[in-house]
Design a protein around this motif. Structure first.
Motif, PDB file in Angstrom:
ATOM      1  N   LYS A  53      -4.907  -3.988  -7.018  1.00  0.00           N
ATOM      2  CA  LYS A  53      -4.350  -5.199  -6.288  1.00  0.00           C
ATOM      3  C   LYS A  53      -2.957  -5.148  -6.966  1.00  0.00           C
ATOM      4  O   LYS A  53      -1.910  -5.562  -6.207  1.00  0.00           O
ATOM      5  N   PHE A  54      -2.874  -5.182  -8.252  1.00  0.00           N
ATOM      6  CA  PHE A  54      -1.716  -5.292  -8.957  1.00  0.00           C
ATOM      7  C   PHE A  54      -0.599  -4.299  -8.456  1.00  0.00           C
ATOM      8  O   PHE A  54       0.427  -4.561  -8.256  1.00  0.00           O
ATOM      9  N   ALA A  55      -1.191  -3.040  -8.562  1.00  0.00           N
ATOM     10  CA  ALA A  55      -0.163  -1.903  -8.044  1.00  0.00           C
ATOM     11  C   ALA A  55       0.157  -2.296  -6.570  1.00  0.00           C
ATOM     12  O   ALA A  55       1.617  -1.912  -6.370  1.00  0.00           O
ATOM     13  N   GLN A  56      -0.722  -2.729  -5.627  1.00  0.00           N
ATOM     14  CA  GLN A  56      -0.436  -2.969  -4.366  1.00  0.00           C
ATOM     15  C   GLN A  56       0.790  -4.087  -4.233  1.00  0.00           C
ATOM     16  O   GLN A  56       1.492  -3.940  -3.301  1.00  0.00           O
ATOM     17  N   LYS A  57       0.552  -5.057  -5.168  1.00  0.00           N
ATOM     18  CA  LYS A  57       1.465  -6.316  -5.253  1.00  0.00           C
ATOM     19  C   LYS A  57       2.930  -5.630  -5.667  1.00  0.00           C
ATOM     20  O   LYS A  57       3.697  -6.563  -5.118  1.00  0.00           O
ATOM     21  N   LEU A  58       2.998  -4.849  -6.031  1.00  0.00           N
ATOM     22  CA  LEU A  58       4.380  -3.969  -6.455  1.00  0.00           C
ATOM     23  C   LEU A  58       4.868  -3.234  -5.543  1.00  0.00           C
ATOM     24  O   LEU A  58       6.047  -2.771  -5.519  1.00  0.00           O
ATOM     25  N   GLY A  59       4.154  -3.007  -4.317  1.00  0.00           N
ATOM     26  CA  GLY A  59       4.660  -2.351  -3.226  1.00  0.00           C
ATOM     27  C   GLY A  59       4.328  -0.884  -3.002  1.00  0.00           C
ATOM     28  O   GLY A  59       4.680  -0.044  -2.546  1.00  0.00           O
ATOM     29  N   THR A  60       3.337  -0.423  -4.129  1.00  0.00           N
ATOM     30  CA  THR A  60       2.846   0.954  -4.147  1.00  0.00           C
ATOM     31  C   THR A  60       1.264   1.221  -3.602  1.00  0.00           C
ATOM     32  O   THR A  60       0.912   0.089  -3.131  1.00  0.00           O
ATOM     33  N   ARG A  61       0.988   2.112  -3.209  1.00  0.00           N
ATOM     34  CA  ARG A  61      -0.272   2.435  -2.243  1.00  0.00           C
ATOM     35  C   ARG A  61      -1.301   2.091  -3.336  1.00  0.00           C
ATOM     36  O   ARG A  61      -2.471   1.876  -2.849  1.00  0.00           O
ATOM     37  N   GLY A  62      -1.308   2.360  -4.668  1.00  0.00           N
ATOM     38  CA  GLY A  62      -2.267   2.122  -5.576  1.00  0.00           C
ATOM     39  C   GLY A  62      -2.038   2.417  -6.871  1.00  0.00           C
ATOM     40  O   GLY A  62      -0.825   2.808  -7.253  1.00  0.00           O
ATOM     41  N   PHE A  63      -2.706   2.524  -7.904  1.00  0.00           N
ATOM     42  CA  PHE A  63      -2.707   2.772  -9.305  1.00  0.00           C
ATOM     43  C   PHE A  63      -2.076   3.846  -9.549  1.00  0.00           C
ATOM     44  O   PHE A  63      -1.062   4.145 -10.090  1.00  0.00           O
ATOM     45  N   THR A  64      -2.381   5.199  -8.990  1.00  0.00           N
ATOM     46  CA  THR A  64      -2.205   6.262  -9.079  1.00  0.00           C
ATOM     47  C   THR A  64      -0.446   6.618  -8.581  1.00  0.00           C
ATOM     48  O   THR A  64       0.286   7.208  -9.320  1.00  0.00           O
ATOM     49  N   ASP A  65      -0.152   5.914  -7.478  1.00  0.00           N
ATOM     50  CA  ASP A  65       1.181   5.997  -7.111  1.00  0.00           C
ATOM     51  C   ASP A  65       2.018   5.219  -8.139  1.00  0.00           C
ATOM     52  O   ASP A  65       3.012   5.790  -8.315  1.00  0.00           O
ATOM     53  N   LEU A  66       1.433   3.965  -8.389  1.00  0.00           N
ATOM     54  CA  LEU A  66       2.248   3.382  -9.447  1.00  0.00           C
ATOM     55  C   LEU A  66       2.521   3.962 -10.719  1.00  0.00           C
ATOM     56  O   LEU A  66       3.716   4.080 -11.178  1.00  0.00           O
ATOM     57  N   LYS A  67       1.379   4.830 -11.164  1.00  0.00           N
ATOM     58  CA  LYS A  67       1.523   5.217 -12.412  1.00  0.00           C
ATOM     59  C   LYS A  67       2.530   6.621 -12.528  1.00  0.00           C
ATOM     60  O   LYS A  67       3.292   6.684 -13.307  1.00  0.00           O
TER      61      LYS A  67
END
Length: 283
Positions: A53-67
């Motif tokens: 949810k945190f990763a999506q809040k930043l506008g990414t698809r998920g944790f892997t995308d954010l990482k």
């Protein structure tokens, strides 16, 4: 958009769990590539879903995308310190064809991500507000001033009463003359330039509505605005110029123009044609 900078900027606005995730990322950015959502959840003693949810809040698809985005951004930052980066991902030894491809990719991503973040229900309200306003002041400084001037010219061509002065002192002077029948459109990617903020505060104090065209990061301009249009760009502190951020701004302003053109198409197209005919007399 700089995800590292966005995480830092929004620290005070996060929930307790979000803040734990944000601080861990900032403190372990150099070793983040070895982190998984499962290991992070275990380390922080939180639910794995909170990380997604945190990763999506930043506008990414998920944790892997954010990482992956954070790792890439961190590498760019280190290369820039070493003097290898000319602009975002563009290296000092890149051939021209590679630079061209990287610029295309950067601009496309800015256009796509900005469009995906538009709330079209709110956007329609903004169009109606612009259309019904007596006077429209458009402000911006630096690179944003170029976008402001471009939007002002387009709206003038279709009959809107627009004021757009580049000098910040004049912007403030105009802002103090606005009323509740008027509107101010503020263009600022950072949203923290004191010149545009003073003009916005002045206009708002007089009852004018404020539309902010700014980045996703929490900033003072977002707090002032009645309506917000987000611009998304991968540019960060290592940029050499506001290339993709201005592309994102132009995406929004062009959409505003075409939507207003559509709202009163017969009259607007007639005015554009008449303007063209008058200019042709100069040839």
């Amino acid at each position: 958009m700089s995800y590292i900078r966005k995480i830092k900027a929004d620290l005070d606005n996060y929930t307790g769990t979000e803040r734990k995730i944000a601080l861990y990322i900032l403190q372990h950015i150099d070793s983040f590539k070895d982190c998984s959502s499962h290991s992070l959840a275990s380390t922080l003693n939180i639910a794995q879903s909170s990380i997604s949810k945190f990763a999506q809040k930043l506008g990414t698809r998920g944790f892997t995308d954010l990482k992956m985005l954070l790792i890439e951004e961190n590498v760019r930052a280190k290369n820039a310190v070493k003097g290898k980066n000319l602009h975002t991902t563009i290296q000092s030894d890149d051939p021209c064809n590679v630079i061209a491809e990287k610029l295309i990719s950067e601009k496309y991503n800015a256009l796509r991500q900005t469009t995906e973040h538009i709330n079209f229900g709110s956007f329609e309200k903004i169009i109606n507000l612009i259309h019904s306003s007596q006077r429209i002041q458009i402000t911006g400084i630096g690179g944003s001033a170029l976008t402001a001037k471009d939007l002002a010219f387009k709206l003038l061509k279709i009959g809107y009463h627009v004021i757009c002065e580049i000098d910040s002192h004049v912007q403030i002077t105009v802002a103090q003359s606005l009323t509740k029948q008027d509107l101010q459109i503020v263009i600022s990617y950072s949203g923290n330039k004191k010149e545009v903020l003073l003009a916005a505060k002045t206009a708002k104090a007089n009852g004018a509505k404020i539309i902010a065209i700014t980045s996703l990061a929490q900033n003072p301009l977002r707090d002032l605005a009645d309506y917000i249009l987000d611009t998304v760009s991968n540019e960060d502190e290592w940029r050499s110029s506001s290339i993709s951020s201005r592309t994102a701004q132009n995406c929004i302003t062009d959409l505003l123009f075409v939507s207003l053109l559509q709202l009163n198409d017969a009259r607007s197209l007639s005015m554009i044609q008449r303007s063209r005919q008058l200019i042709n007399k100069l040839e």
